[in-house]
Structure formats: C-alpha cells, structure tokens
Scaffold this motif. Structure first.
Motif, PDB file in Angstrom:
ATOM      1  N   LEU A   1       0.865  -1.172   0.000  1.00  0.00           N
ATOM      2  CA  LEU A   1       0.000   0.000   0.000  1.00  0.00           C
ATOM      3  C   LEU A   1       0.907   1.230   0.000  1.00  0.00           C
ATOM      4  CD1 LEU A   1      -2.844   1.259   0.248  1.00  0.00           C
ATOM      5  CD2 LEU A   1      -2.602   1.077   2.737  1.00  0.00           C
TER       6      LEU A   1
ATOM      7  N   ALA B   1      -6.695  -0.245   6.485  1.00  0.00           N
ATOM      8  CA  ALA B   1      -6.056  -1.365   5.788  1.00  0.00           C
ATOM      9  C   ALA B   1      -5.399  -2.324   6.770  1.00  0.00           C
ATOM     10  CB  ALA B   1      -5.019  -0.834   4.800  1.00  0.00           C
TER      11      ALA B   1
ATOM     12  N   ALA C   1      -8.790   2.271   1.211  1.00  0.00           N
ATOM     13  CA  ALA C   1      -7.664   1.388   0.906  1.00  0.00           C
ATOM     14  C   ALA C   1      -8.102  -0.073   0.909  1.00  0.00           C
ATOM     15  CB  ALA C   1      -6.530   1.602   1.898  1.00  0.00           C
TER      16      ALA C   1
ATOM     17  N   ILE D   1      -7.518  -2.935  -1.850  1.00  0.00           N
ATOM     18  CA  ILE D   1      -6.887  -4.221  -1.555  1.00  0.00           C
ATOM     19  C   ILE D   1      -7.783  -5.372  -2.017  1.00  0.00           C
ATOM     20  CG2 ILE D   1      -6.165  -5.758   0.328  1.00  0.00           C
ATOM     21  CD1 ILE D   1      -5.249  -3.182   1.811  1.00  0.00           C
TER      22      ILE D   1
END
Length: 317
Positions: free
Chosen positions: A36, A53, A282, A286
């Motif tokens: 990330l 995340a 995020a 993902i």
C-alpha cells in the motif's frame, strides 16, 4: 576419514538454500504480499486509510501480507516513484497506490505491471490519456470526486443568496481528484447563480491554505464563503477567517471528513464536508487487488465507491 566426509556432507546439506523463485513468481501464492503506497501520512485522511487497511489485514491474516509506505510531503513525487521501484525490487504481488500526481506515476506503474505485479489505483485517478499512451490498464477504485464536491457545493449554495461571491482553495493542480473537486464546486456555484471571485491552489496544505485564504479575504472583503478541496485546507481557512475577525460571517466547506473537521462542523466553524469513507478506501483497493490476483484473466474495471454529504444535522443523527 569416512566420519569427517559424512559430517561435511551434512553441513553442506544444511547450508543449502531454496531454489530462487522463477521470474513472475512473487512469493507464496497462498498468501500474496500487497504493498500500500500512500501520499502524505501526516495528513489524517491518509493515516486513517492506513489504519483501515491494517485492521482489515489483522482480521484476515491468512489472506495476504501488507506492506505500507508513504511520503512525508504530497508534492514529493520523486520519493513516491522510488517507493514503487522499491516494491518492484521487493517482488511484491500487488501494489495499491494513491498517487501524488495523476501523470508522473504512470511510467513506473507500467514497469510494475510489466514485472507481473497487479496494480490498483485508489483516491486520485491516474490520467487516462497518459495510461493510453503508455499502453497500460490500471483500475481505479474510488469515489466520484466531482459528484461529491457538487453535493457539498449545493448544500453551501442553499445557505447563500444568488449573486454572492465565494473563493475556492484548490488541491495540487496536476491531481485528478483536485481537478474534479474544483469542477464540482464551480458547477454547483454556477447552477445557484453564485460567483467564484477567486480560486488558487494551496496544494492540500493547511498552512498554505491559511496564508492564501487570508490574502483572499483581504483582497475580496465581499467573500461570503470559502470552498476547500480537502479538509486540511478547510482548517487553514478557519484560522484565516478567525484572524480576519469574520468567524460566523464567512462559511467554509471541505472534503474528506477527517475527525478534526467533524468537530469543527459540530462547533459551527465549518458548514459541511464530503465523506469518501477513508477508513475503507484502501480496503476497497486491496479487495480489488486480491480479486485480480485470484483471477488474472478478469476484465480490468473501475469500482466506484460511496461519497456522502456530512453536515451538522447528519453528525447528530
């Protein structure tokens, strides 16, 4: 002698290493490594994204490994490019990135894809023309920034009169999300018959927004409101309005829904903001990356995520 030979063979056997992974194999297929790469982690919005995340990875430890990187200054494009290069060298399986610039990051991300890495774009959309020129497809996972800004602008307009004048604090001019937020604000003002009397970039920064907003208020004393393309700049505008002795007279709106702005809305210092659910943004990226890793032949499609208007009324519900 035979005993010494046997010991030597055992030692050699114990020191041998696993064979190198073939090109294109980015580690354990059962547990991919996802990188990330964020913009400034000093900005609460992006630190919130990281926490979301990390929480998601902790809840799903068997699904993937998470590596988090970020830059100190959102304008440090060179460092963000270097982070992508480091992740390519680290042989990660996927990169989920909030690019600091919509154009400058495309070439290095093309190299990442060429290395067999899945790439997903979040927060700030990469430039479609540059992507086409580089011959690369990268899905964007994020909200419609123009629509979100237009919601905020329309709410502000409902508190103003036709013919009133407002100023806009823009984000980094080469960032697509900044461009779209400015467009949404401007369209909402045009629809309501409200004049945009000044607009300048404060490059997402609170201190710079404070300085520029102070100058705007001094040069345009007729200003009735300041529209800021992110919440950090909105907080800078709050300080400028207070210093000018115009608290309660000049309305302020932002974009991002960080906790400091939620409190400012409750206190009546900021009128509204837009929530693009930073704690999940995020995570959405993902999830898209993991989906593409599971099915490399899947069609590369964008994913639009929610964006909601936040006001004093909505915070008290």
């Amino acid at each position: 002698m035979k005993r010494l030979l046997l010991i030597s063979l055992l030692l050699l056997s114990g020191c041998s290493s696993e064979p190198a992974s073939p090109k294109g194999d980015h580690g354990n297929a059962d547990k991919p490594k996802v990188a990330l790469i964020m913009k400034s982690l000093a900005n609460e919005f992006f630190s919130t994204m990281v926490k979301g995340a990390e929480t998601y990875q902790a809840e799903n430890p068997d699904q993937f490994e998470l590596v988090v990187n970020g830059i100190k200054d959102e304008r440090d494009l060179g460092r963000q490019v270097a982070l992508v290069e480091e992740m390519i060298a680290s042989n990660v399986d996927a990169i989920v990135i909030a690019p600091a610039d919509s154009k400058a990051l495309v070439p290095v991300l093309r190299r990442a894809k060429k290395a067999g890495i899945v790439v997903v774009n979040i927060d700030n959309r990469l430039d479609t023309e540059v992507l086409a020129a580089e011959g690369v497809e990268i899905p964007f996972v994020g909200p419609d920034n123009k629509a979100g800004a237009k919601q905020v602008g329309a709410y502000l307009a409902s508190k103003l009169k036709q013919g009133d004048g407002v100023c806009i604090l823009e984000g980094v001019l080469t960032s697509f999300n900044g461009q779209q937020r400015f467009a949404g604000f401007a369209e909402a003002m045009q629809d309501a018959g409200i004049k945009v009397i000044d607009h300048q970039t404060a490059e997402w920064e609170m201190s710079k927004a404070n300085t520029i907003a102070s100058s705007m208020l001094s040069e345009h004393p007729e200003t009735k409101a300041v529209l800021a393309a992110n919440d950090s700049m909105a907080l800078g505008a709050v300080a400028a309005v207070k210093a000018a002795g115009r608290s309660g007279e000049v309305l302020i709106v932002g974009f991002d829904n960080i906790s400091a702005v939620q409190q400012a809305i409750r206190d009546g210092k900021i009128l509204a903001t837009a929530d693009q659910h930073g704690d999940q943004l995020a995570v959405f990226g993902i999830e898209k990356a993991l989906q593409l890793l599971q099915d490399p032949q899947a069609v590369v499609e964008d994913v639009e995520t929610p964006v909601d208007l936040i006001t004093q009324e909505s915070l008290t519900k």
